[in-house]
Motif scaffolding. Structure first.
Motif, short mmCIF file in Angstrom:
data_model
loop_
_atom_site.label_atom_id
_atom_site.label_comp_id
_atom_site.label_asym_id
_atom_site.label_seq_id
_atom_site.Cartn_x
_atom_site.Cartn_y
_atom_site.Cartn_z
N UNK A 15 0.84 -1.10 0.08
CA UNK A 15 -0.19 0.00 0.18
C UNK A 15 0.92 1.17 -0.16
N UNK A 16 2.07 1.23 0.98
CA UNK A 16 2.73 2.21 0.85
C UNK A 16 3.32 2.41 -0.53
N UNK A 17 4.04 1.56 -1.12
CA UNK A 17 4.64 1.74 -2.39
C UNK A 17 3.56 2.18 -3.50
N UNK A 18 2.41 1.83 -3.32
CA UNK A 18 1.58 2.45 -4.60
C UNK A 18 1.34 3.83 -4.14
N UNK A 19 1.52 4.45 -2.91
CA UNK A 19 1.42 5.85 -2.67
C UNK A 19 2.60 6.57 -3.54
N UNK A 20 3.76 5.68 -3.29
CA UNK A 20 5.09 6.26 -3.81
C UNK A 20 4.71 6.39 -5.67
N UNK A 21 4.31 5.24 -5.99
CA UNK A 21 4.03 5.25 -7.48
C UNK A 21 3.06 6.77 -7.78
N UNK A 22 2.05 6.81 -7.08
CA UNK A 22 1.15 7.82 -7.21
C UNK A 22 1.84 9.29 -7.28
#
Length: 465
Positions: A313-320
């Protein structure tokens, strides 16, 4: 007894991490590295004149930093010049850019129906100095007269100016493009209607997602390798990667659609901290966690799937945050989002495939295949090739000796070191193949220690430095 020791050690480790997180949240500032961002250009045509308003980091242009080769201005040989420019008052930097403009204009291509146009700088607006450790965005505009009856315009600039996000404004179905490596836009219809189709947008954003894993996403590469080194077998690997993929897809989509904005509003209003400045150190912490757990666990623990999902979930925010740098086309938003995510997944699979091919021979020998001589030759050659790449690297051995910790922020040098190091570990595993679990003890655990060290260092650097 052994299980109890591992559990106690894990609990102690989690306590240290939780204490560090609490300390970090109370002391975190807005300081961040001199990251390289895309420039964003808005194109308009009014009364036979085409104009461009570009939001960019002017200091990188004036300093002469090649943005195709640099992910962080601190890694550039022009870093000192950049820092001097970053500290200049707005009016002084604007004057420096005006003086630099003729040189920059030579690197900009602008045509109407194939005929070159003459550019004229119309305005420069520089942001305040603020925190010199944070990128300063400024806006400059230029225009050109269009010949009578012109129907299309093409625009692009030199590769060293970096990625350009080009958006057509004030027309139906506007053109939007992500131009990198000196790419020239397609002919843009002045009256509109040149927006890419759903499928074309999907295809165009796949390399954007891949590019943010290989070569730019070193933190994501290390996290995926942390998953890989737990056990280089299909079932545990596919379980971990699938959980990670599902999790980061969820938050990437939610963030891109704006549903996580309330979290950023809360951190800004309560702690005066952008939410991404919390996410980035936590991503580093996720790298350290999975790698450290590899050292003490031989298989998937009961809690590891849940931990991977949370970190995903955290990495997805990084991609965002990457997508937020240049936005997504409105009418083909879903296609761009899916294409970007597909590119990310292809990048992750490429990382796993390369590492699997690298250690495959050591794994076969460790599992009883009688291919020792072949393995010695393969890893001997890989060691020599890796050593050659390291020596010929622009930073090379001298850079490593001059700043040992600096390698942890230098992706090319870090990757150059990895190849001969992994070859040595695989050679050692082959020589000690009669030891129980030689691959894990000699390859997987040392590699995990290395990854954990980088993750801990990045967490400290991103949270406190």
């Amino acid at each position: 007894m052994k299980t109890s020791f591992v559990v106690d050690l894990r609990v102690a480790f989690l306590r240290v991490l939780s204490t560090a997180v609490l300390l970090w949240i109370t002391t975190l500032s807005m300081a961040q590295a001199h990251e390289v961002f895309p420039s964003i250009a808005d194109m308009r045509v009014i009364d036979n004149e085409v104009s461009f308003e570009i939001s960019a980091n002017l200091e990188t242009f004036i300093a002469g930093i090649d943005l195709t080769e640099t992910a962080d201005t601190n890694e550039s040989t022009q870093a000192a010049t950049y820092d001097e420019l970053r500290a200049l008052p707005p009016e002084t930097l604007a004057a420096r850019f005006e003086a630099f403009w003729p040189q920059m204009a030579q690197g900009i291509t602008l045509t109407a129906d194939g005929a070159p146009l003459t550019l004229a700088l119309t305005s420069v607006s520089v942001g305040p100095i603020g925190d010199v450790e944070v990128v300063r965005f400024s806006v400059f505009s230029f225009s050109a007269a269009l010949p009578d009856g012109a129907e299309t315009v093409q625009m692009g600039w030199a590769p060293e100016f970096g990625v350009l996000v080009l958006r057509q404004m004030d027309v139906p179905l506007p053109y939007d493009g992500y131009l990198e490596a000196g790419a020239l836009s397609a002919p843009i219809s002045i009256s509109g209607g040149g927006q890419a189709s759903w499928f074309a947008t999907f295809v165009n954003y796949i390399p954007v997602g891949f590019d943010h894993i290989v070569p730019k996403g070193l933190d994501h590469i290390l996290f995926v390798l942390g998953l890989f080194f737990l056990a280089a077998r299909f079932r545990p690997l596919i379980l971990q990667v699938s959980l990670f993929t599902v999790a980061h897809t969820i938050t990437l989509a939610l963030a891109a659609l704006g549903y996580t904005q309330f979290i950023d509003d809360f951190t800004q209003s309560t702690y005066d901290i952008a939410f991404i400045d919390i996410v980035e150190p936590l991503i580093a912490l996720s790298i350290a966690y999975v790698a450290i757990e590899n050292i003490f666990m031989k298989g998937i623990s009961p809690w590891r799937p849940f931990v991977i999902f949370i970190f995903g979930l955290l990495h997805g925010l990084g991609f965002a945050s990457v997508l937020a740098e240049f936005g997504l086309p409105e009418d083909t938003f879903v296609a761009a989002l899916i294409g970007f995510n597909v590119g990310v997944e292809v990048g992750q699979l490429a990382v796993i495939a390369v590492m699997f091919l690298f250690v495959w021979q050591a794994l076969r020998i460790d599992r009883g295949e009688n291919e020792v001589a072949r393995g010695l030759v393969i890893y001997g050659v890989l060691f020599l090739v890796g050593l050659g790449l390291l020596v010929t690297n622009t930073d090379g051995i001298s850079g490593l000796l001059a700043a040992p910790l600096g390698v942890l922020e230098n992706a090319p040098l870090l990757l150059a070191i990895t190849m001969p190091a992994m070859a040595i570990l695989c050679l050692a595993a082959i020589q000690l193949r009669d030891n129980v679990d030689a691959y894990r003890q000699i390859v997987a655990v040392p590699a995990s220690i290395f990854i954990a060290t980088i993750g801990v260092y990045w967490f400290i650097a991103r949270a406190f430095l």
